[in-house]
Motif scaffolding. Structure first.
Motif, PDB file in Angstrom:
ATOM      1  N   VAL A  91      -0.093 -11.826  13.316  1.00  0.00           N
ATOM      2  CA  VAL A  91       1.232 -11.270  13.090  1.00  0.00           C
ATOM      3  C   VAL A  91       1.216  -9.875  13.706  1.00  0.00           C
ATOM      4  CG1 VAL A  91       2.929 -10.519  11.391  1.00  0.00           C
ATOM      5  CG2 VAL A  91       1.600 -12.610  10.995  1.00  0.00           C
TER       6      VAL A  91
ATOM      7  N   ILE B  94       4.578 -13.412  16.302  1.00  0.00           N
ATOM      8  CA  ILE B  94       3.260 -14.002  16.110  1.00  0.00           C
ATOM      9  C   ILE B  94       2.699 -14.405  17.467  1.00  0.00           C
ATOM     10  CG2 ILE B  94       3.736 -14.806  13.760  1.00  0.00           C
ATOM     11  CD1 ILE B  94       3.900 -17.642  14.861  1.00  0.00           C
TER      12      ILE B  94
ATOM     13  N   ALA C 223       1.914 -17.542   8.624  1.00  0.00           N
ATOM     14  CA  ALA C 223       2.341 -16.439   9.490  1.00  0.00           C
ATOM     15  C   ALA C 223       3.863 -16.412   9.611  1.00  0.00           C
ATOM     16  CB  ALA C 223       1.692 -16.561  10.867  1.00  0.00           C
TER      17      ALA C 223
END
Length: 99
Positions: free
Chosen positions: A23, A96, A74
């Motif tokens: 991330v 991401i 995520a």
């Protein structure tokens, strides 16, 4: 009980760890440093010194990786953080990247 002449077939199962995605938190000129620290503590479960260190990395470098997770986790963290930012009126941005 074994039957004479019986052949056994071995089955091989490969279990792999799921891919992890980083991330990435991006800097902007409007989101407050306090809000970023709050997001890092509440959503990414960082302690306060780590959250402040990451916030300063984002501020000084333009972006920083704040955690690595399986894809679904995520995405959930990114969506949760960005929804909270929209509620507060900040143009906060996270992305991401596959590790």
């Amino acid at each position: 009980m074994s039957i004479q002449g019986e052949t056994r077939e071995k089955t091989r199962i490969n279990i792999r760890e799921p891919k992890h995605y980083q991330v990435i938190m991006h800097n902007d000129d409007f989101t407050s440093m306090e809000f970023v620290v709050e997001i890092l503590m509440d959503i990414f479960h960082k302690n306060e010194p780590e959250a402040e260190r990451l916030m300063l990395m984002v501020h000084n470098s333009g972006k920083a990786a704040v955690g690595a997770y399986p894809y679904d986790i995520a995405m959930t963290k990114v969506q949760t953080a960005m929804a909270r930012a929209r509620q507060e009126g900040f143009p906060f941005r996270l992305t991401i990247e596959e590790r």
